[in-house]
Motif scaffolding. Structure first.
Motif, PDB file in Angstrom:
ATOM      1  N   ARG A   1       0.858  -1.200   0.000  1.00  0.00           N
ATOM      2  CA  ARG A   1       0.000   0.000   0.000  1.00  0.00           C
ATOM      3  C   ARG A   1       0.887   1.241   0.000  1.00  0.00           C
ATOM      4  O   ARG A   1       1.692   1.434   0.913  1.00  0.00           O
ATOM      5  N   VAL A   2       0.726   2.055  -1.031  1.00  0.00           N
ATOM      6  CA  VAL A   2       1.549   3.258  -1.194  1.00  0.00           C
ATOM      7  C   VAL A   2       0.711   4.490  -0.834  1.00  0.00           C
ATOM      8  O   VAL A   2      -0.407   4.638  -1.325  1.00  0.00           O
ATOM      9  N   ALA A   3       1.238   5.356   0.039  1.00  0.00           N
ATOM     10  CA  ALA A   3       0.526   6.582   0.407  1.00  0.00           C
ATOM     11  C   ALA A   3       1.451   7.787   0.247  1.00  0.00           C
ATOM     12  O   ALA A   3       2.673   7.662   0.264  1.00  0.00           O
ATOM     13  N   LEU A   4       0.825   8.937   0.078  1.00  0.00           N
ATOM     14  CA  LEU A   4       1.561  10.192  -0.083  1.00  0.00           C
ATOM     15  C   LEU A   4       1.417  10.968   1.214  1.00  0.00           C
ATOM     16  O   LEU A   4       0.297  11.199   1.689  1.00  0.00           O
ATOM     17  N   ILE A   5       2.538  11.378   1.814  1.00  0.00           N
ATOM     18  CA  ILE A   5       2.401  12.136   3.060  1.00  0.00           C
ATOM     19  C   ILE A   5       1.910  13.528   2.716  1.00  0.00           C
ATOM     20  O   ILE A   5       2.375  14.152   1.763  1.00  0.00           O
ATOM     21  N   ASN A   6       0.905  13.983   3.477  1.00  0.00           N
ATOM     22  CA  ASN A   6       0.265  15.240   3.136  1.00  0.00           C
ATOM     23  C   ASN A   6      -0.292  15.906   4.387  1.00  0.00           C
ATOM     24  O   ASN A   6      -0.294  15.320   5.464  1.00  0.00           O
ATOM     25  N   ASN A   7      -0.787  17.142   4.215  1.00  0.00           N
ATOM     26  CA  ASN A   7      -1.299  17.878   5.369  1.00  0.00           C
ATOM     27  C   ASN A   7      -2.777  17.615   5.614  1.00  0.00           C
ATOM     28  O   ASN A   7      -3.445  18.377   6.313  1.00  0.00           O
ATOM     29  N   GLY A   8      -3.288  16.554   5.054  1.00  0.00           N
ATOM     30  CA  GLY A   8      -4.674  16.163   5.276  1.00  0.00           C
ATOM     31  C   GLY A   8      -4.936  14.903   4.481  1.00  0.00           C
ATOM     32  O   GLY A   8      -4.248  14.625   3.496  1.00  0.00           O
ATOM     33  N   GLN A   9      -5.905  14.137   4.909  1.00  0.00           N
ATOM     34  CA  GLN A   9      -6.208  12.877   4.230  1.00  0.00           C
ATOM     35  C   GLN A   9      -6.996  13.084   2.944  1.00  0.00           C
ATOM     36  O   GLN A   9      -6.908  12.286   2.017  1.00  0.00           O
ATOM     37  N   GLU A  10      -7.806  14.130   2.907  1.00  0.00           N
ATOM     38  CA  GLU A  10      -8.722  14.336   1.791  1.00  0.00           C
ATOM     39  C   GLU A  10      -7.956  14.566   0.485  1.00  0.00           C
ATOM     40  O   GLU A  10      -6.879  15.150   0.474  1.00  0.00           O
ATOM     41  N   GLU A  11      -8.556  14.152  -0.613  1.00  0.00           N
ATOM     42  CA  GLU A  11      -7.885  14.221  -1.917  1.00  0.00           C
ATOM     43  C   GLU A  11      -7.438  15.634  -2.294  1.00  0.00           C
ATOM     44  O   GLU A  11      -6.406  15.818  -2.900  1.00  0.00           O
ATOM     45  N   GLY A  12      -8.204  16.651  -1.952  1.00  0.00           N
ATOM     46  CA  GLY A  12      -7.865  18.011  -2.366  1.00  0.00           C
ATOM     47  C   GLY A  12      -6.784  18.678  -1.522  1.00  0.00           C
ATOM     48  O   GLY A  12      -6.408  19.823  -1.782  1.00  0.00           O
ATOM     49  N   LYS A  13      -6.275  17.994  -0.486  1.00  0.00           N
ATOM     50  CA  LYS A  13      -5.285  18.607   0.407  1.00  0.00           C
ATOM     51  C   LYS A  13      -3.894  18.593  -0.214  1.00  0.00           C
ATOM     52  O   LYS A  13      -3.587  17.742  -1.042  1.00  0.00           O
ATOM     53  N   GLY A  14      -3.057  19.514   0.209  1.00  0.00           N
ATOM     54  CA  GLY A  14      -1.676  19.465  -0.238  1.00  0.00           C
ATOM     55  C   GLY A  14      -1.108  20.798  -0.628  1.00  0.00           C
ATOM     56  O   GLY A  14      -1.824  21.800  -0.723  1.00  0.00           O
ATOM     57  N   ASN A  15       0.180  20.826  -0.839  1.00  0.00           N
ATOM     58  CA  ASN A  15       0.797  21.984  -1.462  1.00  0.00           C
ATOM     59  C   ASN A  15       0.870  21.698  -2.970  1.00  0.00           C
ATOM     60  O   ASN A  15       0.430  20.637  -3.436  1.00  0.00           O
TER      61      ASN A  15
ATOM     62  N   PHE B   1      -2.159   2.470  -4.756  1.00  0.00           N
ATOM     63  CA  PHE B   1      -2.141   3.791  -4.107  1.00  0.00           C
ATOM     64  C   PHE B   1      -3.368   3.967  -3.218  1.00  0.00           C
ATOM     65  O   PHE B   1      -4.501   3.819  -3.668  1.00  0.00           O
ATOM     66  N   THR B   2      -3.108   4.266  -1.941  1.00  0.00           N
ATOM     67  CA  THR B   2      -4.219   4.396  -0.998  1.00  0.00           C
ATOM     68  C   THR B   2      -4.527   5.854  -0.658  1.00  0.00           C
ATOM     69  O   THR B   2      -5.320   6.131   0.227  1.00  0.00           O
ATOM     70  N   GLY B   3      -3.889   6.802  -1.354  1.00  0.00           N
ATOM     71  CA  GLY B   3      -4.194   8.214  -1.128  1.00  0.00           C
ATOM     72  C   GLY B   3      -3.242   8.887  -0.152  1.00  0.00           C
ATOM     73  O   GLY B   3      -2.130   8.415   0.084  1.00  0.00           O
ATOM     74  N   ASN B   4      -3.699   9.997   0.403  1.00  0.00           N
ATOM     75  CA  ASN B   4      -2.874  10.766   1.340  1.00  0.00           C
ATOM     76  C   ASN B   4      -2.804  10.101   2.706  1.00  0.00           C
ATOM     77  O   ASN B   4      -3.745   9.410   3.119  1.00  0.00           O
ATOM     78  N   ILE B   5      -1.713  10.365   3.398  1.00  0.00           N
ATOM     79  CA  ILE B   5      -1.590   9.926   4.788  1.00  0.00           C
ATOM     80  C   ILE B   5      -1.038  11.104   5.580  1.00  0.00           C
ATOM     81  O   ILE B   5      -0.239  11.884   5.070  1.00  0.00           O
ATOM     82  N   GLU B   6      -1.496  11.258   6.821  1.00  0.00           N
ATOM     83  CA  GLU B   6      -0.998  12.346   7.660  1.00  0.00           C
ATOM     84  C   GLU B   6       0.129  11.844   8.555  1.00  0.00           C
ATOM     85  O   GLU B   6       0.264  10.647   8.778  1.00  0.00           O
ATOM     86  N   GLY B   7       0.904  12.780   9.088  1.00  0.00           N
ATOM     87  CA  GLY B   7       2.017  12.428   9.971  1.00  0.00           C
ATOM     88  C   GLY B   7       1.582  11.541  11.123  1.00  0.00           C
ATOM     89  O   GLY B   7       2.314  10.653  11.558  1.00  0.00           O
ATOM     90  N   ARG B   8       0.363  11.772  11.584  1.00  0.00           N
ATOM     91  CA  ARG B   8      -0.177  11.019  12.723  1.00  0.00           C
ATOM     92  C   ARG B   8      -0.235   9.510  12.454  1.00  0.00           C
ATOM     93  O   ARG B   8      -0.123   8.698  13.350  1.00  0.00           O
ATOM     94  N   GLU B   9      -0.472   9.150  11.177  1.00  0.00           N
ATOM     95  CA  GLU B   9      -0.658   7.736  10.816  1.00  0.00           C
ATOM     96  C   GLU B   9       0.611   7.103  10.257  1.00  0.00           C
ATOM     97  O   GLU B   9       0.612   5.940   9.877  1.00  0.00           O
ATOM     98  N   LEU B  10       1.677   7.884  10.217  1.00  0.00           N
ATOM     99  CA  LEU B  10       2.920   7.414   9.601  1.00  0.00           C
ATOM    100  C   LEU B  10       3.385   6.076  10.170  1.00  0.00           C
ATOM    101  O   LEU B  10       3.822   5.186   9.438  1.00  0.00           O
TER     102      LEU B  10
END
Lengths: 316, 316
Positions: free
Chosen positions: B174-188, B206-215
């Protein structure tokens, strides 16, 4: 003291927000204006015993979701709870606004309704982390601005420094830039350029780059970063603290008291700086205890008059 | 098996590097080529008892410092230890190179001397972090590339996924992108564009965004980020682990064994992926124990033939 609360923002809104507000008026005695659909809020309030003189309601028929684009939502939802709540501060009917909702929308509302302080492009969120020296290290921006220009990092350094000196009473606060190495030449494009700007700005006690490893060592009083990095740092700390607490509790059969100070969800709120009014950003996953703590942060910012402190320092 | 060691790279070079290499040949029996000023290295080696057939020396008269610009240093210092050591791999005289020195210079040497694998622009560093599920989560890029384009994050996702499946034997990672929110529209800007590229790349789970909390929760097997963010995540974890260990030990009078798995300085090394040869990046502050562990990582990468595994997967 009267605080406007966006009752509809956050993962557990409105139930936990209303419960937190009730708890706060019971424990601390200030006044609250709950903002949202009045009928729904009245139903929630019916669950509690409280002094009705302490809690007013203000109607707002719309809500901005966590995943909505802030700029678009603000244009389309004129009657959103965060908009109505922020207007109460602008109109002088409330001393501060607090929200657990969409941070981008809260920031946009603060910019457009309250206005920015002179010279500040983007308002950052500031949080104070406990450090190894028994004091606090300020992280700024802790999550409001995900794409930043070097000049904005300079503004965060200035605002962080004056928050540390005027609110936390730290004399001549040491300001550092979070980077991928301590040496002056380290960094990405953004931090390399920001380094030069911060270094050359008189009035800042800039100590250079700091690495993630030293973030909580107490080596700096103010740590500057863009909001994307700030969000990830804060949430990584939160996740690791949880992971370690679980691992240690499996080993020892209980969680050491030390972990309490790492429970950032209980910290409550963090003020948005650089805007002409007090706006307190809370964790989206805040429950009643965190909302109540956040209201205490708001009350503290009102008592210390952080907007005037910023204005005075920015005019120097 | 023969590993080339940049004996001059790192905060404690050459003493701790040489000591770590000696320890490794004593414990694990492979062969080492120590690269640096032969005279100086011979003096260091005189402190130890070891089988001289197991440790060769290769002369390199120059050293690239931690704070030097990698591109410039590589152009000017043709006889730098990291350059000479990487060439030994290219020439087939060593199976891998290991360095605790300037990561940027090590990466540049790998690109220019070993060459990139087809389709890969920038080689990332991969580290495996222990997670709450008792398995490992891969962080990629853990620090090599501080400014990235969206396409490079896609490459990191591909390399991370194939490393997880072929080296760590995780099926359909499962591949995730670290981001500032889980929702698809989040990010820089970077993560918003990278999200689209990764989402639309077939063959990735690809499972979408992941936050630091879930790292560290074990929610994802591979977490993708640019090297600036990766460096800060890794070092923040390290710093927090230290802070918590100190706090808990003050409270309990001892450090729970659990903290051992969080001591990333003892992890040793992390391979650079996407290059045509094995290059192991170690922490600048590595001491002998960490160097010895890093050599074990190198040996493991050689045994698993990670370059061929990558080539096979990239050709699919």
């Amino acid at each position: 003291m009267r605080i406007a609360v966006d009752a509809m923002g956050g993962d557990y809104a409105p139930r936990e927000i209303v419960a937190g507000a009730v708890q706060w008026v019971q424990q601390h005695g200030g006044q609250i204006i709950l903002v949202g659909p009045v009928e729904q809020l009245n139903k929630e309030l019916a669950n509690y015993d409280y002094d009705p003189a302490k809690i007013e309601l203000a109607e707002a028929s719309q809500v901005i979701g966590m995943d909505e684009s802030p700029a678009l939502a603000l244009r389309k939802k004129k009657d959103a709870s965060i908009v109505v709540a922020t207007k109460l501060v602008k109109e002088g009917r409330a001393d501060a606004v607090l929200s657990c909702g969409n941070t981008g929308a809260q920031m946009a509302a603060a910019i457009f309704i309250l206005g920015r302080l002179p010279g500040i492009e983007r308002p950052p969120v500031v949080v104070a982390l406990p450090n190894g020296q028994g004091s606090h290290t300020i992280l700024i921006d802790a999550g409001a601005n995900v794409d930043c220009r070097p000049k904005q990092l300079l503004h965060f350094a200035i605002l962080g420094s004056l928050y540390a000196s005027s609110v936390l009473k730290i004399a001549n606060p040491r300001v550092a830039l979070i980077n991928n190495g301590q040496e002056e030449g380290k960094g990405n494009q953004l931090t390399l350029e920001a380094y030069e700007l911060i270094k050359n700005h008189s009035g800042l006690n800039f100590t250079g780059n700091i690495e993630g490893r030293e973030l909580l060592s107490g080596q700096a009083d103010v740590v500057v970063c863009d909001g994307f990095v700030g969000n990830i740092i804060l949430k990584t700390i939160e996740g690791l603290a949880m992971f370690v607490a679980q691992g240690v509790s499996r080993e020892l059969g209980s969680v050491p008291a030390f972990f309490k100070q790492l429970d950032y969800t209980q910290y409550g709120g963090a003020p948005l700086l650089g805007v002409d009014g007090i706006s307190i950003v809370c964790h989206g996953s805040s429950r009643r205890e965190a909302v109540c703590n956040g209201l205490q942060v708001a009350a503290d910012c009102v008592a210390k008059n952080i907007v005037n402190l910023q204005k005075e320092s920015l005019e120097v």
